[in-house]
Design a protein around this motif. Structure first.
Motif, PDB file in Angstrom:
ATOM      1  N   PRO A  30      39.160  46.582  41.048  1.00 26.88           N
ATOM      2  CA  PRO A  30      38.821  45.156  40.900  1.00 26.88           C
ATOM      3  C   PRO A  30      38.004  44.787  39.669  1.00 26.88           C
ATOM      4  CG  PRO A  30      38.688  45.766  43.204  1.00 26.88           C
ATOM      5  CD  PRO A  30      38.973  47.042  42.452  1.00 26.88           C
ATOM      6  N   ILE A  31      37.051  45.626  39.221  1.00 32.26           N
ATOM      7  CA  ILE A  31      36.210  45.220  38.092  1.00 32.26           C
ATOM      8  C   ILE A  31      36.980  45.160  36.784  1.00 32.26           C
ATOM      9  CG2 ILE A  31      34.045  46.003  39.118  1.00 32.26           C
ATOM     10  CD1 ILE A  31      34.205  48.487  37.330  1.00 32.26           C
ATOM     11  N   GLU A  32      38.197  45.720  36.748  1.00 34.22           N
ATOM     12  CA  GLU A  32      39.014  45.615  35.540  1.00 34.22           C
ATOM     13  C   GLU A  32      39.377  44.169  35.243  1.00 34.22           C
ATOM     14  OE1 GLU A  32      41.769  46.263  32.316  1.00 34.22           O
ATOM     15  OE2 GLU A  32      39.998  47.321  33.047  1.00 34.22           O
ATOM     16  N   THR A  33      39.355  43.314  36.252  1.00 33.55           N
ATOM     17  CA  THR A  33      39.636  41.894  36.045  1.00 33.55           C
ATOM     18  C   THR A  33      38.714  41.302  34.988  1.00 33.55           C
ATOM     19  OG1 THR A  33      40.330  41.661  38.357  1.00 33.55           O
ATOM     20  CG2 THR A  33      39.787  39.634  37.163  1.00 33.55           C
ATOM     21  N   ASP A  34      37.446  41.685  35.030  1.00 36.40           N
ATOM     22  CA  ASP A  34      36.465  41.166  34.078  1.00 36.40           C
ATOM     23  C   ASP A  34      36.349  42.032  32.831  1.00 36.40           C
ATOM     24  OD1 ASP A  34      35.757  39.031  35.779  1.00 36.40           O
ATOM     25  OD2 ASP A  34      34.427  40.341  36.916  1.00 36.40           O
ATOM     26  N   TYR A  35      36.392  43.351  32.994  1.00 31.43           N
ATOM     27  CA  TYR A  35      36.141  44.230  31.844  1.00 31.43           C
ATOM     28  C   TYR A  35      37.351  44.385  30.929  1.00 31.43           C
ATOM     29  CZ  TYR A  35      31.449  45.657  33.154  1.00 31.43           C
ATOM     30  OH  TYR A  35      30.096  45.652  33.415  1.00 31.43           O
ATOM     31  N   ARG A  36      38.554  44.391  31.469  1.00 28.32           N
ATOM     32  CA  ARG A  36      39.797  44.474  30.685  1.00 28.32           C
ATOM     33  C   ARG A  36      39.833  45.709  29.783  1.00 28.32           C
ATOM     34  NH1 ARG A  36      42.449  39.516  30.760  1.00 28.32           N
ATOM     35  NH2 ARG A  36      43.473  39.894  28.766  1.00 28.32           N
TER      36      ARG A  36
END
Length: 359
Positions: free
Chosen positions: A141-147
């Motif tokens: 899920p945190i890949e949504t923000d960190y990319r």
């Protein structure tokens, strides 16, 4: 509950591990004790993310059990919270718990793409398939923000470098534009993990992973974009999900998967007591049977770290699973692996500021 040295860090709803078991390198055990005071219930466990700037992002390995010698990990820890995750013990090296810390206290590498760019430019570098997602999921899920994963794929596309991706995350659909470009040159393959088709089991076993039906839709969309996909029915949990092997492969084939694999459940280090606690909590009627079958797979222990058998297991049940996998693949027209990726297209692009880039 099994006897664990642990400290409960709050409400475990939405988490795979029910405890915060102490890592094997910690000098003291922490045990939750009721002291008789009427203390308020702890808040729901929130995700915390720290950042690090690595000096290198390409990790090397010489394991005979995996088909790659290099990988990149955008994140440490994984918010998906799969209780069986073999990467959990790695959090002990950070002085954190392989339990709830692993899925709630994460480490991101925002500069990973820049570091990868530098490493690929070294004159000594020779291309080979780079694996991403073999440790923790790059599409958590945190890949949504960190990319970070999208940035890594952009670098690999610029260098025309082969990459193999393993994930359970539907966020991979966001990057289909880059994956389509890589696939057109034979530079990418994706392994999509589907552990069960039962949404109830999936919800407690891998609480923050998209549903099984949603993962099958990802296979369909990747295949439609020309991206080669293999379904990984992994891990197979004995006496819980092993009966679903043929059903998983059939559903994945129908969605567009070209190949299939399966790995038996393995419980290294701190994962064994975490999984035992989980099984006794959520499946008390069959926990003993599950754990005994796991011991059959690993020479009477919950885990045996022996090359050649640690992923496949040993004994009658392991042999039956291998036979079922082979028969199912043959019947469904699935391969055991995807075609090899190309390495002959690799070329370093002009770097920013190069004089030749002006012409």
């Amino acid at each position: 509950m099994s006897e664990l040295h642990d400290l409960r860090r709050g409400d475990a709803r939405g988490r795979g591990a029910g405890t915060n078991i102490v890592g094997r390198f910690e000098p003291y055990a922490r045990v939750a004790v009721d002291d008789g005071w009427d203390t308020p219930e702890e808040a729901v466990l929130r995700t915390e993310v720290a950042e690090e700037v690595p000096r290198t992002v390409i990790s090397r390995n010489t394991s005979p059990d995996v088909p790659f010698d290099r990988s990149v990990n955008p994140y440490r820890g994984c918010e998906h919270g799969c209780v069986y995750c073999f990467a959990r013990p790695g959090h002990a090296w950070l002085g954190l718990s392989p339990g709830q810390d692993f899925e709630s206290r994460l480490v991101a590498r925002p500069k990973a793409a820049e570091v990868l760019d530098q490493e690929l430019r070294r004159r000594s570098y020779r291309p080979a398939t780079l694996a991403i997602g073999t440790y923790t999921d790059p599409y958590q899920p945190i890949e949504t923000d960190y990319r970070i994963m999208r940035a890594l794929l952009g670098v690999l596309r610029d260098f025309r470098h082969p990459v193999g991706i393993v994930t359970k995350g539907t966020l991979i659909e966001r990057d289909i534009d880059i994956l389509r470009d890589l696939a057109s040159d034979g530079l990418v393959s994706v392994g999509l993990s589907v552990t069960t088709l039962d949404p109830a089991i999936a919800r407690v076993m891998e609480p923050r992973v998209p549903s099984p039906a949603r993962r099958l839709k990802v296979i369909e969309r990747l295949a439609a974009a020309g991206v080669p996909v293999k379904v990984a029915a992994s891990p197979m949990v004995p006496a819980l999900t092993d009966h679903e092997l043929e059903g998983i492969l059939t559903a994945a084939r129908d969605a567009g998967a070209q190949a299939a694999s399966a790995i038996m459940l393995r419980l290294p280090s701190e994962v064994a007591p975490l999984f035992q606690d989980w099984a006794e909590t959520h499946f008390p009627d069959r926990a003993k049977r599950i754990l005994n079958r796991v011991r059959e797979l690993h020479g009477g222990q919950l885990y045996e770290a022996k090359f050649g058998t640690r992923m496949t297991g040993q004994g009658i049940w392991a042999n039956q699973m291998r036979l079922r996998l082979r028969v199912a693949r043959e019947r469904l027209g699935l391969s055991d692996r995807l075609p090899a990726l190309r390495t002959d297209l690799f070329e370093a692009p002009f770097a920013k500021g190069d004089q030749l880039a002006l012409f």
